[in-house]
Design an enzyme around this catalytic site. Structure first.
Site, PDB file in Angstrom:
ATOM      1  N   LYS A  22       0.849  -1.207   0.000  1.00  0.00           N
ATOM      2  CA  LYS A  22       0.000   0.000   0.000  1.00  0.00           C
ATOM      3  C   LYS A  22       0.878   1.249   0.000  1.00  0.00           C
ATOM      4  CE  LYS A  22      -1.659   1.577   4.060  1.00  0.00           C
ATOM      5  NZ  LYS A  22      -1.333   2.965   4.386  1.00  0.00           N
ATOM      6  N   ASN A  23       1.916   1.252   0.842  1.00  0.00           N
ATOM      7  CA  ASN A  23       2.730   2.467   1.022  1.00  0.00           C
ATOM      8  C   ASN A  23       3.735   2.680  -0.086  1.00  0.00           C
ATOM      9  OD1 ASN A  23       1.211   2.963   3.213  1.00  0.00           O
ATOM     10  ND2 ASN A  23       2.779   2.444   4.728  1.00  0.00           N
ATOM     11  N   ARG A 101      -4.476  10.887   4.528  1.00  0.00           N
ATOM     12  CA  ARG A 101      -3.439  11.912   4.545  1.00  0.00           C
ATOM     13  C   ARG A 101      -2.384  11.692   3.464  1.00  0.00           C
ATOM     14  NH1 ARG A 101      -0.765  13.757   7.588  1.00  0.00           N
ATOM     15  NH2 ARG A 101       1.326  13.263   7.041  1.00  0.00           N
ATOM     16  N   CYS A 125      -4.445  12.554  12.785  1.00  0.00           N
ATOM     17  CA  CYS A 125      -5.204  11.304  12.784  1.00  0.00           C
ATOM     18  C   CYS A 125      -4.990  10.670  14.151  1.00  0.00           C
ATOM     19  CB  CYS A 125      -4.734  10.394  11.653  1.00  0.00           C
ATOM     20  SG  CYS A 125      -3.114   9.736  11.962  1.00  0.00           S
ATOM     21  N   ARG A 130       0.672  14.631  12.812  1.00  0.00           N
ATOM     22  CA  ARG A 130       1.049  14.402  11.415  1.00  0.00           C
ATOM     23  C   ARG A 130       1.288  15.714  10.645  1.00  0.00           C
ATOM     24  NH1 ARG A 130      -0.688   9.145  10.164  1.00  0.00           N
ATOM     25  NH2 ARG A 130       0.877   9.143   8.513  1.00  0.00           N
ATOM     26  N   PRO A 131       2.174  16.589  11.083  1.00  0.00           N
ATOM     27  CA  PRO A 131       2.419  17.847  10.353  1.00  0.00           C
ATOM     28  C   PRO A 131       3.040  17.578   8.976  1.00  0.00           C
ATOM     29  CG  PRO A 131       4.079  17.532  12.031  1.00  0.00           C
ATOM     30  CD  PRO A 131       3.085  16.436  12.225  1.00  0.00           C
ATOM     31  N   VAL A 132       3.041  18.608   8.135  1.00  0.00           N
ATOM     32  CA  VAL A 132       3.672  18.490   6.807  1.00  0.00           C
ATOM     33  C   VAL A 132       4.705  19.591   6.607  1.00  0.00           C
ATOM     34  CG1 VAL A 132       1.760  17.277   5.670  1.00  0.00           C
ATOM     35  CG2 VAL A 132       1.748  19.801   5.780  1.00  0.00           C
ATOM     36  N   ASP A 133       5.228  20.131   7.715  1.00  0.00           N
ATOM     37  CA  ASP A 133       6.184  21.242   7.631  1.00  0.00           C
ATOM     38  C   ASP A 133       7.426  20.891   6.807  1.00  0.00           C
ATOM     39  OD1 ASP A 133       6.503  19.503   9.950  1.00  0.00           O
ATOM     40  OD2 ASP A 133       8.249  20.704  10.426  1.00  0.00           O
ATOM     41  N   LEU A 134       7.874  19.636   6.875  1.00  0.00           N
ATOM     42  CA  LEU A 134       9.086  19.249   6.127  1.00  0.00           C
ATOM     43  C   LEU A 134       8.806  19.235   4.621  1.00  0.00           C
ATOM     44  CD1 LEU A 134      10.416  16.397   8.439  1.00  0.00           C
ATOM     45  CD2 LEU A 134      11.036  18.814   8.450  1.00  0.00           C
ATOM     46  N   ASP A 315       5.096   0.562  11.776  1.00  0.00           N
ATOM     47  CA  ASP A 315       3.831  -0.009  11.297  1.00  0.00           C
ATOM     48  C   ASP A 315       3.635  -1.460  11.720  1.00  0.00           C
ATOM     49  OD1 ASP A 315       3.817   1.793   8.125  1.00  0.00           O
ATOM     50  OD2 ASP A 315       3.320   2.386  10.167  1.00  0.00           O
ATOM     51  N   ARG A 407      -8.576  -0.472   4.680  1.00  0.00           N
ATOM     52  CA  ARG A 407      -7.705   0.512   4.036  1.00  0.00           C
ATOM     53  C   ARG A 407      -6.351  -0.114   3.709  1.00  0.00           C
ATOM     54  NH1 ARG A 407      -7.072   6.006   7.046  1.00  0.00           N
ATOM     55  NH2 ARG A 407      -5.656   6.109   5.283  1.00  0.00           N
TER      56      ARG A 407
HETATM   57  C1  EPZ Z   1       4.459   7.002   6.091  1.00  0.00           C
HETATM   58  O1  EPZ Z   1       3.723   8.054   6.705  1.00  0.00           O
HETATM   59  C2  EPZ Z   1       3.534   5.802   6.047  1.00  0.00           C
HETATM   60  N1  EPZ Z   1       2.365   6.122   5.220  1.00  0.00           N
HETATM   61  C3  EPZ Z   1       3.090   5.430   7.461  1.00  0.00           C
HETATM   62  O2  EPZ Z   1       2.274   4.255   7.382  1.00  0.00           O
HETATM   63  C4  EPZ Z   1       4.345   5.100   8.274  1.00  0.00           C
HETATM   64  O3  EPZ Z   1       3.971   4.811   9.610  1.00  0.00           O
HETATM   65  C5  EPZ Z   1       5.307   6.305   8.253  1.00  0.00           C
HETATM   66  O4  EPZ Z   1       5.616   6.652   6.887  1.00  0.00           O
HETATM   67  C6  EPZ Z   1       6.617   5.994   8.974  1.00  0.00           C
HETATM   68  O5  EPZ Z   1       7.239   4.890   8.385  1.00  0.00           O
HETATM   69  C7  EPZ Z   1       2.478   6.037   3.878  1.00  0.00           C
HETATM   70  O6  EPZ Z   1       3.527   5.715   3.346  1.00  0.00           O
HETATM   71  C8  EPZ Z   1       1.245   6.344   3.081  1.00  0.00           C
HETATM   72  P1  EPZ Z   1       6.671  10.343   8.144  1.00  0.00           P
HETATM   73  P2  EPZ Z   1       4.318   9.564   6.716  1.00  0.00           P
HETATM   74  O7  EPZ Z   1       6.568  11.596   7.344  1.00  0.00           O
HETATM   75  O8  EPZ Z   1       5.052   9.822   5.462  1.00  0.00           O
HETATM   76  C9  EPZ Z   1       6.901  13.616  11.543  1.00  0.00           C
HETATM   77  C10 EPZ Z   1       0.385   2.942   7.774  1.00  0.00           C
HETATM   78  O9  EPZ Z   1      -0.098   2.445   8.798  1.00  0.00           O
HETATM   79  N2  EPZ Z   1       6.794  14.591  10.437  1.00  0.00           N
HETATM   80  O10 EPZ Z   1       7.856   9.446   7.944  1.00  0.00           O
HETATM   81  O11 EPZ Z   1       3.233  10.485   7.103  1.00  0.00           O
HETATM   82  C11 EPZ Z   1       5.616  12.818  11.727  1.00  0.00           C
HETATM   83  O12 EPZ Z   1       4.714  13.529  12.556  1.00  0.00           O
HETATM   84  C12 EPZ Z   1       0.912   4.360   7.807  1.00  0.00           C
HETATM   85  O13 EPZ Z   1       0.497   2.344   6.664  1.00  0.00           O
HETATM   86  C13 EPZ Z   1       6.969  15.938  10.713  1.00  0.00           C
HETATM   87  O14 EPZ Z   1       7.213  16.324  11.860  1.00  0.00           O
HETATM   88  O15 EPZ Z   1       5.361   9.456   7.926  1.00  0.00           O
HETATM   89  C14 EPZ Z   1       6.094  11.550  12.385  1.00  0.00           C
HETATM   90  O16 EPZ Z   1       6.222  11.753  13.774  1.00  0.00           O
HETATM   91  C15 EPZ Z   1       0.745   4.985   9.178  1.00  0.00           C
HETATM   92  N3  EPZ Z   1       6.865  16.843   9.706  1.00  0.00           N
HETATM   93  C16 EPZ Z   1       7.474  11.329  11.763  1.00  0.00           C
HETATM   94  O17 EPZ Z   1       7.870  12.603  11.217  1.00  0.00           O
HETATM   95  C17 EPZ Z   1       6.607  16.459   8.411  1.00  0.00           C
HETATM   96  O18 EPZ Z   1       6.543  17.340   7.525  1.00  0.00           O
HETATM   97  C18 EPZ Z   1       7.484  10.308  10.635  1.00  0.00           C
HETATM   98  O19 EPZ Z   1       6.511  10.715   9.698  1.00  0.00           O
HETATM   99  C19 EPZ Z   1       6.428  15.089   8.147  1.00  0.00           C
HETATM  100  C20 EPZ Z   1       6.529  14.169   9.169  1.00  0.00           C
END
Ligand code: EPZ
Length: 430
Positions: A22-23, A101, A125, A130-134, A315, A407
């Site tokens: 999925k990911n 998201r 969620c 789940r911020p998107v600042d990066l 995960d 999902r």
């Molecule tokens: C991906 O989410 C996966 N989703 C998640 O799987 C997975 O848990 C996660 O990566 C970590 O491996 C998909 O691929 C669709 P991150 P993502 O950005 O990209 C923080 C599942 O169950 N962060 O690596 O959203 C964030 O809050 C899902 O299949 C920021 O601070 O994860 C988190 O604490 C759940 N700012 C950490 O980084 C940002 O701009 C890791 O998040 C982005 C993230």
């Protein structure tokens, strides 16, 4: 609302075919926005999230066609073709983004292809804010102008994006994917330092290169992307789902059974496999995949800390916790990636588990047996950990709100029932 009812205690024995990830599928689908030619994805999993993203892409102007209904109920034959001949809308609306998201992954491709994007902020969620600042800071470093208005991100790069030097303060899978796609069409070269290394990112990079991109450093934490004028179509097989495979490996262990997972690839989740082996699960490679058997006596608790790849995957944290509640001894499970990913704990405790949470760590002490109960799912991986606990529990477990499950897991009750689980989906009100 559908529920799943399980009568626990059966050993699982047999073979389960692992679907495409999925990911990996979700970012690969958004890559179709980067070209006006057709991107075809094979080994496509049949999941609710795929359908949700397909409808979002369609309203951006992507022609989507699903073909190859998988032969004899398998799924390796299913393929999805996506053609973004022209981008008819650069807005990703709130009512679609809030459902999933991962929709934020259209941001980079839209700005790269169309010079602008208006994407609803995804919101938090169950597992965190789940911020998107990066994602946004990286796009600014590629020359985009970013504004936040009325819950939407408005990104503009009318003259196109330019290469940049991006250093991530923390590892982010989604930000790495969004920016790798955006940089593929930027003018000039981009370096991304402290990039995520999950196998799904390598899968996306290989697909982008097959489309004409120029990405190197794949599999390392430093990616170099030399921007190109345009990308063309390709056909790409989606990588096997290491999280689905890990989930079913735990189903074998928690029922003390013996399952072969067809298509599972050990190099995708070595830290997880190491943990199972230390617990006493016998893991062997077969010509078709991996086999998980409990033939060496009792399983023992092992401490786990989740980390970005190649560490233990977050995960699989809820699922390994379900297993730890049933083994001898204790296990300390520490969640370092998300700030609130223990929602499964109170539900497991209602089934008789002995778990104490202190900030980012949960101390799990094995109990002789869990007991079935009606439980509530809160997110995708928490819901499957309750199914796993139900497989081992004495008596009947009903897992509610299983739309979370659909999902991320294709036909989970069918795959488990085929290996001896007493499990069924019951529809109707609740
Ligand atoms: C991906 O989410 C996966 N989703 C998640 O799987 C997975 O848990 C996660 O990566 C970590 O491996 C998909 O691929 C669709 P991150 P993502 O950005 O990209 C923080 C599942 O169950 N962060 O690596 O959203 C964030 O809050 C899902 O299949 C920021 O601070 O994860 C988190 O604490 C759940 N700012 C950490 O980084 C940002 O701009 C890791 O998040 C982005 C993230």
């Amino acid at each position: 609302m559908d529920r799943i009812r399980i009568r626990g205690g059966n050993r699982l024995v047999g073979r389960i075919a692992i679907s495409g990830a999925k990911n990996a599928a979700l970012p690969l689908m958004t890559a179709s926005l980067l070209t006006d030619q057709t991107l075809t994805l094979t080994n496509l999993p049949h999941l609710a999230d795929i359908a949700t993203l397909a409808s979002l892409l369609a309203q951006h102007g992507v022609q989507v066609s699903m073909n190859g209904d998988a032969p004899n109920g398998g799924h390796s034959g299913r393929a999805l073709s996506l053609t973004a001949r022209a981008i008819t809308s650069t807005t990703a609306p709130y009512d679609l983004v809030r459902k999933m998201r991962a929709s934020v992954l259209v941001l980079g491709p839209l700005v790269a292809r169309a010079g602008r994007a208006r994407v609803s902020l995804p919101g938090g969620c169950a597992i965190g804010t789940r911020p998107v600042d990066l994602h946004l800071k990286g796009l600014e470093q590629l020359g985009a102008r970013i504004e936040l208005k009325e819950g939407y991100v408005e990104a503009a790069a009318p003259g196109g994006l330019k290469g940049g030097h991006i250093v991530f303060p923390t590892v982010s899978v989604g930000a790495t994917e969004n920016l790798m796609m955006a940089a593929s069409l930027a003018r000039g070269d981009t370096v991304m330092v402290n990039a995520a290394r999950e196998p799904e990112i390598g899968d996306l990079a290989r697909c982008l290169n097959a489309m004409g991109a120029n990405i190197s450093g794949i599999g390392t934490d430093t990616l170099r992307i030399c921007g190109v004028e345009r990308l063309h179509g390709t056909t790409h097989p989606i990588i096997a789902d290491r999280i689905e495979a890990g989930t079913y490996a735990i189903a074998a262990a928690i029922t003390r059974g013996d399952l072969e997972l067809v298509g599972a690839r050990p190099e995708l989740f070595e830290a997880f496999l190491e943990c199972l082996k230390r617990m006493g699960v016998v893991v062997t490679t077969t010509p078709d995949g991996l086999r998980f058997a409990c033939t060496n006596g009792e399983l023992v608790g092992v401490d786990v800390m989740t980390e970005p790849f190649p560490g233990f995957p977050t995960d699989l944290q809820a699922q390994i916790m379900a297993l730890m509640t049933t083994v001898q001894g204790a296990a300390m499970i520490t969640e370092t990636v998300f700030e609130n990913r223990f929602m499964h704990v109170p539900e497991l405790c209602r089934m008789g588990a002995n778990i104490n949470v202190h900030q980012a760590s949960a101390m799990v002490r094995g109990v002789p047996s869990l007991t079935g109960a009606p439980v509530m799912a809160t997110d995708l991986r928490a819901s499957v950990s309750l199914v796993l606990a139900g497989l081992a529990a004495r008596g009947e477990t009903t897992v509610n709100r299983i739309y979370h499950l659909d999902r991320g897991y294709e036909r989970i009750e069918e795959k488990l029932a085929a290996c001896g689980a007493d499990i069924e989906r019951i529809g109707g009100s609740a």
